[in-house]
Every structure is written in structure tokens, then in C-alpha cells.
Design an enzyme around this catalytic site. Structure first.
Site, PDB file in Angstrom:
ATOM      1  N   GLU A 138      74.845  45.140 -16.824  1.00 38.90           N
ATOM      2  CA  GLU A 138      75.079  45.226 -15.381  1.00 38.90           C
ATOM      3  C   GLU A 138      76.480  45.743 -15.084  1.00 38.90           C
ATOM      4  O   GLU A 138      76.698  46.467 -14.112  1.00 38.90           O
ATOM      5  CB  GLU A 138      74.855  43.865 -14.705  1.00 38.90           C
ATOM      6  CG  GLU A 138      73.447  43.288 -14.877  1.00 38.90           C
ATOM      7  CD  GLU A 138      72.338  44.276 -14.544  1.00 38.90           C
ATOM      8  OE1 GLU A 138      72.546  45.180 -13.711  1.00 38.90           O
ATOM      9  OE2 GLU A 138      71.240  44.161 -15.141  1.00 38.90           O
ATOM     10  N   HIS A 181      52.908  49.106 -14.025  1.00 35.97           N
ATOM     11  CA  HIS A 181      54.044  50.020 -13.954  1.00 35.97           C
ATOM     12  C   HIS A 181      53.649  51.365 -13.359  1.00 35.97           C
ATOM     13  O   HIS A 181      54.361  51.924 -12.541  1.00 35.97           O
ATOM     14  CB  HIS A 181      54.592  50.288 -15.364  1.00 35.97           C
ATOM     15  CG  HIS A 181      55.604  49.309 -15.813  1.00 35.97           C
ATOM     16  ND1 HIS A 181      55.263  48.073 -16.295  1.00 35.97           N
ATOM     17  CD2 HIS A 181      56.957  49.370 -15.864  1.00 35.97           C
ATOM     18  CE1 HIS A 181      56.365  47.427 -16.624  1.00 35.97           C
ATOM     19  NE2 HIS A 181      57.407  48.185 -16.366  1.00 35.97           N
ATOM     20  N   GLY A 200      53.217  50.362  -9.470  1.00 35.45           N
ATOM     21  CA  GLY A 200      54.675  50.411  -9.324  1.00 35.45           C
ATOM     22  C   GLY A 200      55.175  51.839  -9.314  1.00 35.45           C
ATOM     23  O   GLY A 200      54.409  52.761  -9.092  1.00 35.45           O
ATOM     24  N   GLY A 201      56.437  52.022  -9.590  1.00 36.73           N
ATOM     25  CA  GLY A 201      57.050  53.337  -9.412  1.00 36.73           C
ATOM     26  C   GLY A 201      57.160  54.190 -10.661  1.00 36.73           C
ATOM     27  O   GLY A 201      57.859  55.193 -10.650  1.00 36.73           O
ATOM     28  N   TYR A 202      56.490  53.816 -11.753  1.00 32.52           N
ATOM     29  CA  TYR A 202      56.699  54.522 -13.012  1.00 32.52           C
ATOM     30  C   TYR A 202      55.690  55.632 -13.303  1.00 32.52           C
ATOM     31  O   TYR A 202      55.611  56.104 -14.430  1.00 32.52           O
ATOM     32  CB  TYR A 202      56.698  53.527 -14.177  1.00 32.52           C
ATOM     33  CG  TYR A 202      58.035  52.863 -14.374  1.00 32.52           C
ATOM     34  CD1 TYR A 202      58.973  53.419 -15.239  1.00 32.52           C
ATOM     35  CD2 TYR A 202      58.377  51.708 -13.693  1.00 32.52           C
ATOM     36  CE1 TYR A 202      60.210  52.828 -15.429  1.00 32.52           C
ATOM     37  CE2 TYR A 202      59.612  51.106 -13.868  1.00 32.52           C
ATOM     38  CZ  TYR A 202      60.519  51.671 -14.740  1.00 32.52           C
ATOM     39  OH  TYR A 202      61.744  51.082 -14.922  1.00 32.52           O
ATOM     40  N   HIS A 223      76.355  49.505 -15.057  1.00 32.49           N
ATOM     41  CA  HIS A 223      75.920  50.036 -13.755  1.00 32.49           C
ATOM     42  C   HIS A 223      77.080  49.952 -12.759  1.00 32.49           C
ATOM     43  O   HIS A 223      77.340  50.876 -12.005  1.00 32.49           O
ATOM     44  CB  HIS A 223      74.751  49.225 -13.201  1.00 32.49           C
ATOM     45  CG  HIS A 223      73.431  49.505 -13.853  1.00 32.49           C
ATOM     46  ND1 HIS A 223      72.921  50.773 -13.989  1.00 32.49           N
ATOM     47  CD2 HIS A 223      72.498  48.669 -14.386  1.00 32.49           C
ATOM     48  CE1 HIS A 223      71.736  50.697 -14.585  1.00 32.49           C
ATOM     49  NE2 HIS A 223      71.461  49.437 -14.833  1.00 32.49           N
ATOM     50  N   PHE A 268      50.370  52.209 -12.097  1.00 31.20           N
ATOM     51  CA  PHE A 268      49.370  52.247 -11.022  1.00 31.20           C
ATOM     52  C   PHE A 268      49.754  51.369  -9.829  1.00 31.20           C
ATOM     53  O   PHE A 268      49.265  51.581  -8.728  1.00 31.20           O
ATOM     54  CB  PHE A 268      47.990  51.836 -11.546  1.00 31.20           C
ATOM     55  CG  PHE A 268      47.421  52.817 -12.529  1.00 31.20           C
ATOM     56  CD1 PHE A 268      47.125  54.118 -12.138  1.00 31.20           C
ATOM     57  CD2 PHE A 268      47.207  52.457 -13.852  1.00 31.20           C
ATOM     58  CE1 PHE A 268      46.621  55.042 -13.045  1.00 31.20           C
ATOM     59  CE2 PHE A 268      46.699  53.369 -14.764  1.00 31.20           C
ATOM     60  CZ  PHE A 268      46.415  54.665 -14.363  1.00 31.20           C
TER      61      PHE A 268
HETATM   62 ZN    ZN Z   1      69.704  48.579 -15.713  1.00 29.48          ZN
END
Ligand code: ZN
Length: 714
Positions: free
Chosen positions: A490, A623, A627-629, A493, A625
Site C-alpha cells: 500500500e 472476476h 466484476g471488472g476483469y 501505491h 462475469f
Molecule cells: Zn494494489
């Protein structure tokens, strides 16, 4: 008038600096967000009217009239909304949730309205077409291009009929995605196995028994205890995963495994028709915008140039992990054979996790508990900040009290450059607080870096959130190794958010960084947890002050490459199936071909133990179907290749050579961390590395290829 409803005194709307986290309460949310929305609506309307007047202006003039106001109005809504979103995650309550849910649709509607604005879209097109466009700075051209790309991919540029169809498809896809995810949830909930005999839970650890007894109590078995049962086994990951890894009852493992890979594939909850429909609609949506497949549409906004490049990379990784994955399985068979169980001669998918866990215990057993005393939180922070100073030349100082906080445990830090010039700040909310704070760890934007209309510069501020064990009994929080790597992740990021040098909020920090490149700095920072010198710098035994012993360090690094081939191959199986379904597969086009036959075909070259013929894992593949992957599962591997290759630049220069480390560290800061989304990600990476990333570093880091290092302490 209710004081909270008075927008002049609403702390959510105070200025554009640090939010008043100590004073914002639930009553401020609805009126505050609505007032910000109303102001943004008005500003957007005025901007649209203004833009539709002048044509033919020079690029510089157009840019100033279009981008600066857009940046400012985005910021006006993002500050209160980022604040509310953070509070939802860390200070949740029924009242806050109700307030959030009341205004969320209005916020979403505003972003949609902004994204669908025809005057803005036409102004962006005019800007890019202006004769003097090339005279804009690279960062300004990139801003124009990503905004234009976003608009195009959302269908704004289509003719009215096509645009209506596009919107209808998006609506149907949103509904199907929600249904898909709900079916998986319901199917997961519907299956359970109540175990009553002590023999049924043989091998299962105390933590599982406690969890399963709790689950049994939640479902009416009020007498259930961890010691005497009954225990409820289920398909929830925290219950299911340890069950497969530890249960000594093979037939029970088989029952759970079969239930898991056929979730949501029958009856009312059957996801098969949904996923076929989703794939067909995605193909149609991509075609409306002129793409040959949904995968091409998905890659239009990613770092990976095209499907061929992704397939080439995944293919290379597959070749490198194939033999290793076979050897991994042989090792499990050998261990099972040595133990004298019949399954050794007939290893099944529900046996793999169990034997892999036994082998792991045998080879490098260490428990997270054993490591904790070596990682007191203050020592870890001190070592992490020292690393940031060494690599990037920044100084991090505690500044508690200078930033208002929503909880006394939340800390505030300031980041300055070597000479003491202010760069950024961050909040660190480290400890778990069950009941009001959600699990997991994340970095969220509090304030982005931007140049204001009056010429002043606003510095970035980040929220870093973890969920580690709180301090107990006068001792500081003692961290597991997993908690340490999470903090580094983290923080990575956070560095990209805080060390940005970009001045337009629309592309500063993490804004507009491509999805498949976003995990580069975070995973890069994780690599340092396996660097001997760094690990010595962050560890000191709570009683003796001793750093982490060599033997434990060796076990940690060995565990990192355990079953690397198998783990890699499994991710490739998912990524290649996802890509094939969104690129070459055409639902209903070829007799006998379904998503499941595609899956089985990909499995032939990506699995060591083939899936069962009745395997329907796609029906639970949320993921892609739900979600956003979609056509993006490969991103995990793509970013890992980047982060390993970036770390290798330090290894090549010499991890133990301070001058070399400083030189490469400063270059990383000046490129990846400073430029972020303000340049095309391939260009940013090449500016750091002098070339494109190759998978070599990831493969040697995973133990899948032994590349001689020019130097190295790892
Ligand atoms: Zn990350």
C-alpha cells in the site's frame, strides 16, 4: 433551519485542503454532497455553453478553456466524495450507510452525465484537431487523449441509433453482471455440510474449527463449540480453502470440491445462459465501436498494446512453468506414496491442496506467530521510511495533530524532499477495528496534486489503510510477515500518489494510469521485503532487539518460490480462458462449441491435472462475469512482470552498492512515481528502464529460471 443542512457551515465543503475528518458527521453527508453536486452541475452547464460558442481557437487557448475548468469541477466533487467513501470503509454505521446510499446514485448520475457530454466531447475533438495541437506539452496532449479515449469508449461519438443500442447493451450487461454475482452468492450460501463426528474434522486446525462452529451457531446450532462441534463446512473461501488444505477425510474433500466447481450451474441459479449472453453482448458492444472483439476493446485502454502481445507474454510464462508444475505434482505423489495412501496412484484435484500443505510443513515450517516478535510496528515503519529515504531521497516525519483524524489510532505523516521542501502527506490507519472498518488493505486518494487557478499548488494527501493486529498489553502491534508485505504494497501505491510531479489533477498521481500497470509500484515495494538488508532494517525482536535470524530469512525466501510453477500455471489458465472467450469465441456460432468446451480446450495446455468433465468453474468466475476483469485477468501477470523487471534494475546495479541504489532509485522516482498517468505507460517504463519489460526477472524471482545475477544479496 437544521444547522447540519446549512451548506455554509458544512465541514464537508470547507475549502480544498485537508478535510475536517474530526468534525464531519453523518448529518453532513447528504446536504454536503448534494450542494457539491449542484455546484458542479451549474459549472458543467456553464462550461458546455461556453465551449459551444467559440470554434477555431488555437490549441493552447482551447486547452485552457476546457481542461482547467474540468479539472477544477472534478476536484470539487471528488474531495467530499472521497471523504465520504473513506469514512464508509473505516467508520461504518447504519446511519452513514443510509446517507451514502441515498446520494450515491446522484453522484454516479453526475459522472455519467459528464462522460456523456456532447459539447465536451466535441471540444476535445476540436482540441486534438487544432493545427497547433503538437505545440502542447506531452502531459497536456496525454490528458486530451485519455479524456477523448474515455469518451469514445463510452459511446459518445456514435451516431444516435448506435448510441441508443450501446446504452441499452450497457444497461443489460450491468443487470446481467449483478444477477451473475448474486447467483454465485446464493449458490455459495445454499451449500453446506454439517459435520458432527470428531472423525469428520480430523486434521482441521483450531482456527477452522472455531470458524465452522461459529457458522453452525449462526445457522441454529446454538450448542456448537470449536471443540465438540457441530461444525459447518461451506464454500466461503475462508472456510473452504483451509478445509481442502487440511481435512484428512478424502471423500469429504471431494464433496466440497465438486460442489465448489459446479456452483451456480444448475436450476434457477444457473449462470450458463447468463455468461453466454454476456459474452454475446460484449462482442456486439465492441463491434459498435469498430473493434474486432471485446478483448480488443478492453485493451484499447490498457498498457498492453494488443491481444497478440498479451498472448505472447502468457505463452512465454506458460512454457517456463509447464515442466515445473509437473515436477510439483510428482513431488506430491512421491510424498503421498511415502505415506502409503491409495490416492498416491490416483491424485485428484481435491487432493492437491492437501498434499501441497503437508509438503510445505515438512520443508519450511514456520508459523506467522513465530515471526511476529521480530516485527514491532514502530520498527517496521522506521525501516520502511529509511528505505524510502535511501531510494527516493524523501524524508518522512510524524506530524500527528497537524491533520484532523476520524479515530485516535489514525496517524498523520508529512513527506518532504531532502532539503525540507514539502511534497505530500498521508494518513496511516493501521489497526483492525471490527464492527466499523472493513477488512483488507488499501490506499485511497484524500487530495490529488494540482495547480489551482490562482497559480498556487495543492499537495497530494493519501489514506493508507491496513488491518493489522492492534497493540495489546502495553506492547506495540506485532506484525506478521504478511502484514509487513501488505504495508509495503500500500505504501508503494501511496508513493505514486504522493511523489507525482504532475500539476493537472486529471492525470496526476494514480489518475488515468492504465489498469494493467497500476500494481507496478505496489508490487515493486513488496520485493524489498525479501531483500536481506531491508529486512534487517525493519526487524528487531521485541524483547532481545535481535534482527530476524538467517534461518528464518532463508525459510521466508524459500517459501516464496514454493510451487511457483503450479501457481503460475493456474493464473495462466484463468487469464488465457478469459482472453479466448473475449477474443475468438463467438457464442452460438459453431455447433458443439460452448464457453465450457473453450475452457476445456485451454485447460489441455494450462493444467497438469485436467478439470473434471463436469467442471463449471466459469459459472462462478465473478472476476470476469460479475466484476471488472473481463479480458483483463492477464493484468495480474502483466503488472508482476513489470514490477519484477523494475526491481531487477536494482539487482543489476547492485543491491549492496549504495551509490548504484541511489542512482536507480532516483530514476524510478523521476519516471514511474513522478509521471504516473501523465504519459503513456510504456513510455514511462522505458524512461526508467531504457527498454520494455521482459519476463526474465519474474521467472528467476519465482525460481522458474536461474539467471546469473551480476550481484545480489537476495
Ligand atoms: Zn494494489
Amino acid at each position: 433551519m437544521n444547522k447540519a443542512a446549512d451548506i455554509n457551515t458544512n465541514p464537508l465543503l470547507e475549502g480544498d485542503e485537508l478535510p475536517a475528518l474530526d468534525r464531519i458527521t453523518v448529518e453532513h453527508v447528504v446536504p454536503g454532497v448534494r450542494a457539491a453536486l449542484a455546484e458542479c452541475e451549474a459549472r458543467l452547464g456553464a462550461l458546455e455553453a461556453e465551449l459551444s460558442r467559440g470554434g477555431g481557437a488555437p490549441a493552447r487557448e482551447l486547452y485552457r478553456r476546457l481542461i482547467a475548468p474540468l479539472d477544477a469541477l472534478t476536484d470539487r466533487l471528488e474531495i467530499p466524495w472521497n471523504t465520504v467513501s473513506q469514512l464508509m470503509s473505516v467508520k461504518n454505521s447504519d446511519a452513514l450507510r443510509a446517507a451514502h446510499d441515498e446520494v450515491q446514485p446522484e453522484v454516479v448520475a453526475f459522472w455519467t452525465r459528464l462522460g456523456q457530454s456532447q459539447p465536451l466531447y466535441r471540444a476535445l475533438e476540436r482540441l486534438r484537431g487544432a493545427p497547433s495541437y503538437a505545440s502542447l506539452r506531452p502531459e497536456e496532449r496525454r490528458t486530451t487523449e485519455v479524456l477523448l479515449r474515455d469518451a469514445q469508449l463510452s459511446g459518445v461519438g456514435l451516431a444516435p441509433d448506435a448510441r441508443a443500442r450501446f446504452a441499452a447493451i450497457e444497461r443489460e450487461l450491468a443487470e446481467l453482471g449483478t444477477q451473475f454475482a448474486n447467483h454465485v452468492l446464493d449458490a455459495t450460501k445454499h451449500f453446506s455440510l454439517t459435520l458432527r463426528e470428531p472423525g469428520d474434522v480430523e486434521g482441521l486446525p483450531a482456527s477452522w474449527r472455531a470458524l465452522a462452529a461459529q457458522a453452525a451457531r449462526d445457522h441454529g446450532e446454538s450448542e456448537a463449540t470449536p471443540e465438540a462441534g457441530p461444525w459447518r463446512a461451506s464454500l466461503d473461501a475462508p472456510n473452504f480453502i483451509p478445509f481442502l488444505a487440511h481435512s484428512r477425510r478424502r471423500e469429504l474433500r471431494e464433496r466440497l470440491y465438486r460442489a465448489y466447481v459446479t456452483r451456480a450451474s444448475e436450476g434457477e441459479l444457473n449462470n450458463e445462459p447468463l455468461l453466454e449472453r454476456i459474452l454475446a453482448l460484449r462482442g456486439e458492444l465492441a463491434a459498435l465501436l469498430g473493434y474486432a472483439s471485446y478483448a480488443e476493446f478492453s485493451l484499447a485502454a490498457k498498457m498492453a498494446p494488443d491481444v497478440a502481445a498479451v498472448e505472447a507474454l502468457l505463452g512465454q510464462l506458460r512454457e517456463a512453468s509447464w515442466d515445473a508444475a509437473h515436477r510439483d505434482l510428482e513431488e506430491l505423489v512421491a510424498l503421498a506414496r511415502h505415506t502409503g495412501v491409495p490416492e498416491a496412484e490416483d491424485m485428484k484435484p481435491w487432493d492437491v491442496a492437501f498434499w501441497a500443505e503437508r509438503l510445505r510443513e515438512q520443508r519450511f515450517a514456520y508459523s506467522e506467530e513465530e515471526l511476529r516478535p521480530y516485527f514491532p510496528f514502530p520498527r517496521v515503519l522506521e525501516g520502511l521510511f529509511a528505505l524510502a529515504a535511501r531510494l527516493f531521497g524523501v524524508s518522512i516525519e510524524a506530524a500527528d495533530g497537524e491533520g484532523p483524524v476520524y479515530h485516535p489510532d489514525v496517524r498523520f505523516f508529512r513527506v518532504t524532499d531532502g532539503a525540507g521542501g514539502p511534497l505530500a502527506a498521508f494518513y496511516l490507519d493501521a489497526y483492525a477495528r471490527p464492527g466499523e472498518k472493513r477488512g483488507g488493505a488499501w490506499m485511497a486518494e484524500c487530495l490529488g496534486r494540482r495547480r489551482r487557478a490562482d497559480g498556487s499548488l495543492r499537495l497530494p494527501v493519501a489514506f493508507l489503510v491496513c488491518n493489522q493486529t492492534p497493540p495489546v498489553g502495553g506492547q506495540p502491534s506485532l506484525m506478521t510477515f504478511d502484514e509487513v508485505t501488505t504495508l509495503f504494497h500500500e505504501f508503494g501505491h501511496g508513493l505514486q500518489h504522493m511523489l507525482t510531479e504532475v500539476e493537472c489533477g486529471l492525470v496526476s498521481g494514480l489518475s488515468h494510469i492504465e489498469w494493467d500497470a497500476i500494481e507496478l509500484p505496489s508490487q515493486f515495494m513488496e520485493n524489498w521485503c525479501y531483500d536481506r538488508e531491508t529486512l534487517l532494517g525493519i526487524s528487531a525482536h521485541i524483547e532481545s532487539g535481535e534482527p530476524l535470524p538467517q534461518a528464518l530469512f532463508d525459510k521466508i525466501t524459500a517459501a516464496r518460490t514454493y510451487r511457483a510453477g503450479s501457481n503460475m500455471l493456474r493464473q495462466l489458465y484463468f487469464a488465457l480462458t478469459d482472453l479466448e472467450l473475449h477474443h475468438r469465441y463467438r457464442p452460438g456460432r459453431r455447433a458443439g462449441e460452448t464457453a465450457f468446451t473453450v475452457q476445456q480446450r485451454i485447460a489441455e495446455r494450462t493444467t497438469v491435472l485436467p478439470p473434471l468433465p463436469e467442471d463449471r468453474f466459469l459459472c462462478g468466475f465473478g472476476h470476469i462475469f460479475g466484476g471488472g476483469y473481463a479480458a483483463g485477468y492477464y493484468s495480474y501477470k502483466w503488472a508482476e512482470v513489470l514490477s519484477a523487471d523494475a526491481f531487477a534494475a536494482f539487482e543489476e546495479a547492485g543491491l549492496t552498492d549504495p551509490d548504484a541504489r541511489t542512482r536507480v532509485g532516483r530514476r524510478f522516482r523521476a519516471t514511474v512515481l513522478a509521471r504516473g498517468g501523465s504519459l503513456e505507460p510504456g513510455a514511462v517504463y522505458r524512461a526508467f528502464r531504457g527498454r520494455d519489460a521482459t519476463p526474465d526477472a519474474l521467472l528467476s524471482q519465482s525460481g522458474l529460471r536461474s539467471v546469473p545475477k551480476s550481484s545480489g544479496a537476495v
